[in-house]
Design an enzyme around this catalytic site. Structure first.
Site, PDB file in Angstrom:
ATOM      1  N   GLY A  31      41.843  30.717  42.052  1.00 54.48           N
ATOM      2  CA  GLY A  31      40.790  31.736  42.057  1.00 54.48           C
ATOM      3  C   GLY A  31      41.089  32.844  41.076  1.00 54.48           C
ATOM      4  N   VAL A  37      44.595  37.186  39.258  1.00 53.56           N
ATOM      5  CA  VAL A  37      44.554  35.726  39.314  1.00 53.56           C
ATOM      6  C   VAL A  37      45.192  35.304  40.631  1.00 53.56           C
ATOM      7  CG1 VAL A  37      45.411  33.589  38.282  1.00 53.56           C
ATOM      8  CG2 VAL A  37      44.640  35.451  36.816  1.00 53.56           C
ATOM      9  N   ASP A 153      32.987  45.978  51.951  1.00 55.57           N
ATOM     10  CA  ASP A 153      32.652  44.933  50.974  1.00 55.57           C
ATOM     11  C   ASP A 153      32.541  43.573  51.665  1.00 55.57           C
ATOM     12  OD1 ASP A 153      31.956  44.007  48.469  1.00 55.57           O
ATOM     13  OD2 ASP A 153      34.022  43.677  47.814  1.00 55.57           O
TER      14      ASP A 153
END
Length: 406
Positions: A31, A37, A153
C-alpha cells in the site's frame, strides 16, 4: 496484493534504519499513502508477518516546518494507538522506530486489505453483511468516544479486513483528544465524509465548532455507501456537493433501495442529521432495531431426542426452500419490455454486464455517479473553505459562493 515499485519506494539504507532491520525483514509493497509506503515485513526471530508503514521525514523532501508537523502528527497517532490498544476492532501498533530520516510503524497484517477494495469487488453489500461491519465499526467508535478521542477520518479506505473478514479501524492521523464540552475548528478529513458542521465552521468565524458527532455522520455515509454502492452526497462540481452535505440532501431513489428495509433507512436518516445535537451517538446507534438481529439468543434447553427432531425438520425445511428458490416465475415478454429494470434478476444481470464493460464508471442517475466512490485524486492541503470561495479562483464564481451560503 503487491504493488509496482518506483524509485521513491526504495528501502532506507541500513544506517538510517538499523534498529528496524535488526528485528524485521521488509518485503513487498502492499500500500501507499500521501507521504508513506506500507510493506509486508517478517519478524526475524519468530517468522510472524506484519505490516510496516515507512515515512520519510528528511529535509530533502520537506521544509523544517513540515518536518516538525509530520513528526508531531505521527507521535500523536502513536500515542492514541497505544491508548486504545487491545480493542478487537482497532488496529494494533506492534512496534515503532524513529531515525533522523525515517519513521517506522509496525502493525498487524490485515491480509484482506481495505473495505474500500472489498466494496469495489462486490459493488454493494447485503444488509446482513453490512450489519456485521457497521456493528463492529460503531463499537470501535464508541470506544474512542468513551476515551475522549475523535477519529475525524472515517471512510472505507481506513477500515481493514482480516482473514476472518473482521474489521479493524486504522489511520489515526487526524485523530485527537477532545474533552467534554471542548470544540474543534480545524478543517480536515475527506470531502465526501465531512459533516455539515465542519464545513459551516470553516465558513463562519462565529460558528461554535464541532465535536465527536462528526464521526457518526461519517458512519452514516459509510452505511449508505455499503448498501447502495455509491455515496449519498455527490455532484461533479465539488462546490455543489458541499452544499448538498450542508443541507443534508440525499435520496433513497436508486434501484438498490427497493430491496432494503425501512429499518436500515431509518438508521441512516438518524445518523445523517444536519443538526449534530439530533444525531445519534455511537451508543444509541448500537441500540437501534437494525442491530437487534446481531444479539445472540439464549440456547434452547432440549433433550437429545428433541434436538434430533429439530435437526431433521431443519434439514427438510432447508431442502424445500432450496428447491423452491430454483423454480423461477415465468417471465413474459410484455413485462420485460415494459420495465426490465424493475425485475430484480434482470436488473442484476444488467448491472453486472455494465460493471464488466465499464468498470467503476457506471452512472446511477442524474444526481448519483458511482465514479465518486472510486475516484482517486492526490490529496491537497485543506485551506479554509471561506478563503477558497471568496478568492479569485477561476473554478468558482461569485454566483456559486452565494449559492453555497444561501
Amino acid at each position: 496484493m503487491t504493488l509496482d515499485v518506483g524509485p521513491e519506494d526504495e528501502l532506507p539504507d541500513w544506517a538510517a534504519a538499523k534498529e528496524f532491520y535488526q528485528k524485521y525483514d521488509p518485503k513487498d509493497i502492499i500500500g501507499r499513502g500521501v507521504s508513506s509506503v506500507v510493506r509486508r515485513c517478517v519478524h526475524r526471530a519468530t517468522g510472524d508477518e506484519f505490516a510496516v508503514k515507512i515515512m520519510e521525514v528528511s529535509a530533502e523532501r520537506l521544509s523544517l516546518e513540515q518536518l516538525e508537523e509530520v513528526r508531531d502528527a505521527t507521535r500523536r497517532e502513536m500515542h492514541i494507538l497505544r491508548q486504545v490498544a487491545g480493542h478487537p476492532h482497532i488496529i494494533t501498533l506492534i512496534d515503532s522506530y524513529e531515525s533522523s530520516s525515517f519513521m517506522f510503524l509496525v502493525f498487524d497484517l490485515m491480509r484482506k486489505g481495505e473495505l474500500f477494495d472489498y466494496l469495489t469487488e462486490k459493488v454493494a453489500l447485503s444488509e446482513k453483511e453490512t450489519r456485521s461491519i457497521m456493528r463492529s465499526l460503531l463499537e470501535a467508535v464508541n470506544f474512542l468516544h468513551v476515551n475522549n478521542i475523535v477519529h475525524r477520518d472515517l471512510k472505507p479506505e481506513n477500515i481493514l479486513l482480516d482473514d476472518n473478514m473482521q474489521i479493524r479501524l486504522s489511520d489515526f492521523g487526524f485523530s485527537c483528544h477532545l474533552e467534554p464540552g471542548e470544540k474543534l475548528r480545524e478543517l480536515c478529513g475527506t470531502p465526501g465524509y465531512l459533516a455539515p458542521e465542519i464545513l459551516k465552521c470553516s465558513m463562519d468565524e462565529t460558528h461554535p465548532g464541532y465535536g465527536k458527532e462528526v464521526d457518526l455522520w461519517a458512519c452514516g455515509v459509510i452505511l449508505f455507501t455499503l448498501l447502495a454502492g455509491s455515496p449519498p452526497f455527490w455532484h461533479r462540481r465539488q462546490i455543489l456537493m458541499l452544499r448538498m452535505i450542508m443541507e443534508g440532501q440525499y435520496q433513497f431513489s436508486s434501484p438498490e433501495w427497493d430491496d432494503r428495509s425501512n429499518t436500515v433507512k431509518d438508521l441512516i436518516a438518524k445518523l445523517l442529521q444536519v443538526d449534530p445535537n439530533a444525531r445519534l451517538t455511537a451508543e444509541q446507534a448500537l441500540q437501534h432495531p437494525f442491530f437487534e438481529r446481531c444479539k445472540g439468543s439464549q440456547p434452547w434447553n432440549l433433550t437429545p431426542r428433541q434436538r434430533f427432531r429439530v435437526a431433521v425438520w431443519t434439514i427438510l425445511a432447508a431442502g424445500r426452500v432450496a428447491l423452491s428458490s430454483h423454480r423461477l416465475r415465468p417471465l413474459t415478454k410484455n413485462a420485460l419490455l415494459r420495465d426490465p429494470y424493475a425485475l430484480r434478476p434482470v436488473r442484476r444481470l444488467i448491472d453486472n454486464c455494465a460493471f464488466r464493460l465499464y468498470g467503476h464508471w457506471v452512472k446511477k442517475g442524474e444526481q448519483q455517479n458511482r465514479a465518486a466512490l472510486f475516484q482517486h485524486q492526490p490529496p491537497r492541503p485543506f485551506p479554509i473553505i471561506a478563503t477558497d470561495l471568496e478568492g479569485d479562483s477561476s473554478a468558482i464564481t461569485e454566483d456559486e459562493v452565494t449559492l453555497v451560503r444561501s
